[in-house]
Design a protein around this motif. Sequence first.
Motif, PDB file in Angstrom:
ATOM      1  N   CYS A 197     -17.952   0.258  13.823  1.00 53.37           N
ATOM      2  CA  CYS A 197     -18.867  -0.602  12.834  1.00 53.37           C
ATOM      3  C   CYS A 197     -18.964  -1.899  13.834  1.00 53.37           C
ATOM      4  O   CYS A 197     -19.566  -2.708  13.197  1.00 53.37           O
ATOM      5  CB  CYS A 197     -17.775  -1.093  11.899  1.00 53.37           C
ATOM      6  SG  CYS A 197     -17.394   0.606  10.689  1.00 53.37           S
ATOM      7  N   ASP A 217     -16.008   9.271   5.981  1.00 56.67           N
ATOM      8  CA  ASP A 217     -16.008   8.125   4.638  1.00 56.67           C
ATOM      9  C   ASP A 217     -16.486   7.056   5.197  1.00 56.67           C
ATOM     10  O   ASP A 217     -17.002   6.146   4.431  1.00 56.67           O
ATOM     11  CB  ASP A 217     -14.283   7.789   4.745  1.00 56.67           C
ATOM     12  CG  ASP A 217     -13.445   8.849   4.081  1.00 56.67           C
ATOM     13  OD1 ASP A 217     -13.974   9.870   3.517  1.00 56.67           O
ATOM     14  OD2 ASP A 217     -12.146   8.815   4.494  1.00 56.67           O
ATOM     15  N   LEU A 218     -16.721   6.737   6.652  1.00 52.67           N
ATOM     16  CA  LEU A 218     -17.712   5.287   7.134  1.00 52.67           C
ATOM     17  C   LEU A 218     -19.032   5.807   6.532  1.00 52.67           C
ATOM     18  O   LEU A 218     -19.800   4.574   6.446  1.00 52.67           O
ATOM     19  CB  LEU A 218     -17.367   5.398   8.577  1.00 52.67           C
ATOM     20  CG  LEU A 218     -15.874   4.688   8.984  1.00 52.67           C
ATOM     21  CD1 LEU A 218     -15.907   4.762  10.336  1.00 52.67           C
ATOM     22  CD2 LEU A 218     -15.739   3.261   8.681  1.00 52.67           C
ATOM     23  N   TYR A 219     -19.365   6.763   6.812  1.00 51.81           N
ATOM     24  CA  TYR A 219     -21.128   7.024   6.621  1.00 51.81           C
ATOM     25  C   TYR A 219     -20.978   6.943   5.125  1.00 51.81           C
ATOM     26  O   TYR A 219     -22.145   6.246   4.561  1.00 51.81           O
ATOM     27  CB  TYR A 219     -21.390   8.216   7.239  1.00 51.81           C
ATOM     28  CG  TYR A 219     -22.710   8.778   6.801  1.00 51.81           C
ATOM     29  CD1 TYR A 219     -23.846   7.820   7.390  1.00 51.81           C
ATOM     30  CD2 TYR A 219     -23.271   9.941   5.993  1.00 51.81           C
ATOM     31  CE1 TYR A 219     -25.465   8.396   7.149  1.00 51.81           C
ATOM     32  CE2 TYR A 219     -24.331   9.974   5.853  1.00 51.81           C
ATOM     33  CZ  TYR A 219     -25.376   9.395   6.151  1.00 51.81           C
ATOM     34  OH  TYR A 219     -26.635   9.516   5.876  1.00 51.81           O
ATOM     35  N   ARG A 220     -20.421   7.701   4.326  1.00 49.90           N
ATOM     36  CA  ARG A 220     -20.609   7.477   2.754  1.00 49.90           C
ATOM     37  C   ARG A 220     -20.386   6.306   2.123  1.00 49.90           C
ATOM     38  O   ARG A 220     -21.033   5.875   1.214  1.00 49.90           O
ATOM     39  CB  ARG A 220     -19.418   8.686   2.086  1.00 49.90           C
ATOM     40  CG  ARG A 220     -19.741   9.966   2.598  1.00 49.90           C
ATOM     41  CD  ARG A 220     -18.450  10.873   1.830  1.00 49.90           C
ATOM     42  NE  ARG A 220     -18.982  12.509   2.205  1.00 49.90           N
ATOM     43  CZ  ARG A 220     -17.862  13.158   2.221  1.00 49.90           C
ATOM     44  NH1 ARG A 220     -16.727  13.038   2.059  1.00 49.90           N
ATOM     45  NH2 ARG A 220     -18.342  14.666   2.369  1.00 49.90           N
ATOM     46  N   ASN A 221     -19.719   5.239   2.772  1.00 48.24           N
ATOM     47  CA  ASN A 221     -19.457   4.039   2.345  1.00 48.24           C
ATOM     48  C   ASN A 221     -20.412   3.124   3.037  1.00 48.24           C
ATOM     49  O   ASN A 221     -20.238   1.798   2.828  1.00 48.24           O
ATOM     50  CB  ASN A 221     -17.950   3.557   2.475  1.00 48.24           C
ATOM     51  CG  ASN A 221     -16.854   4.383   1.516  1.00 48.24           C
ATOM     52  OD1 ASN A 221     -17.224   4.465   0.500  1.00 48.24           O
ATOM     53  ND2 ASN A 221     -15.941   4.688   2.350  1.00 48.24           N
ATOM     54  N   ASN A 222     -21.533   3.494   3.923  1.00 44.25           N
ATOM     55  CA  ASN A 222     -22.275   2.803   4.262  1.00 44.25           C
ATOM     56  C   ASN A 222     -22.187   1.901   5.337  1.00 44.25           C
ATOM     57  O   ASN A 222     -22.708   0.873   5.562  1.00 44.25           O
ATOM     58  CB  ASN A 222     -23.426   1.941   3.358  1.00 44.25           C
ATOM     59  CG  ASN A 222     -23.880   2.891   2.213  1.00 44.25           C
ATOM     60  OD1 ASN A 222     -24.439   3.917   2.811  1.00 44.25           O
ATOM     61  ND2 ASN A 222     -23.723   2.865   1.017  1.00 44.25           N
ATOM     62  N   LYS A 223     -21.138   2.298   5.992  1.00 43.71           N
ATOM     63  CA  LYS A 223     -20.383   1.344   6.911  1.00 43.71           C
ATOM     64  C   LYS A 223     -21.050   1.407   8.703  1.00 43.71           C
ATOM     65  O   LYS A 223     -20.972   0.832   9.444  1.00 43.71           O
ATOM     66  CB  LYS A 223     -18.689   1.450   7.308  1.00 43.71           C
ATOM     67  CG  LYS A 223     -18.073   1.234   5.935  1.00 43.71           C
ATOM     68  CD  LYS A 223     -18.130  -0.120   5.512  1.00 43.71           C
ATOM     69  CE  LYS A 223     -17.075  -0.652   4.571  1.00 43.71           C
ATOM     70  NZ  LYS A 223     -17.219  -1.863   3.997  1.00 43.71           N
TER      71      LYS A 223
END
Length: 292
Positions: A197, A217-223
Amino acid sequence: MIDTLHLGLSYSCNMKCKHCFVDKQKDNLDIDKLKKTIDYLDKNGLFFVIYTFGEPLLAKEFWNIAEYVSGKKIIQTLMTNGSLITKNNIKKLKKNHINNIYISLDSVHEVKHDLNRGYNGSFKRAINAFKLLQYDFNVGMAITVNDNNINEMNEFVELAERIGIKNISFLRQRENNSIIKLSKKDEYEEFYIKYLCSDMKINILFHDPSLLKITNDLYRNNKIDLTIYEKYYDMNSCHYNTTLSIEPNGNVKHCNLINKNIGNINDNNIEKILKIGSEKNECISYCAKLSK
């Protein structure tokens, strides 16, 4: 298609690292058959050769094979402890087009590193090797992550910045055909998230399938964006179908995490060995262990 070959030319090593997982046996690699193997793989998509196992620069056939591979459009990477990096060897590395060199480091603290390596002065030699190589090669630190150095991950980055190294490879330690458990797993995962990030200038590689869910999870949460997601998801994924490992006794594996051979190039040609490997598909019974 096999695009990456992890090649061990000798089990010999001048250090005794506590985390070493190599099952050392007698060197017994038929060099002529190895060259035929490289020829076949080259014609069928081989792109990377990574010299590993013992200390590659101790292998008597290292320069012979490096010269042979340099005649092909294959990217060569040397994994070394740095103790044998000399001005003479640097000239030979350049001549044989070995442009990527990763030097092992176990700690940013000299005494701790030397103790783990069983070799007094190994830290100084590694740091000196970084300095000798950094202007003419793509140089990186190769770090085996375990409970002894997991609290130093930020310090490795600081050291790399301080001495001008632009690449770091974090490989989670292996043991008994699986990656080890970490008592400070949260700290490790926090570092991974922070790095993905951020806009750090150091290029950090991670090799750990347990990080795949976090990457998702990072991608799905737009991180993280799609480019970062695809890079690190692929990096941490299993590459069983595209990777081959040849040991100094001729044994062949698709993955050196798995303690099963699919053949030996001293006994069979690589085309037949690969066919046997696809029939065995030995990865299925082991992949569940990788994310413990």
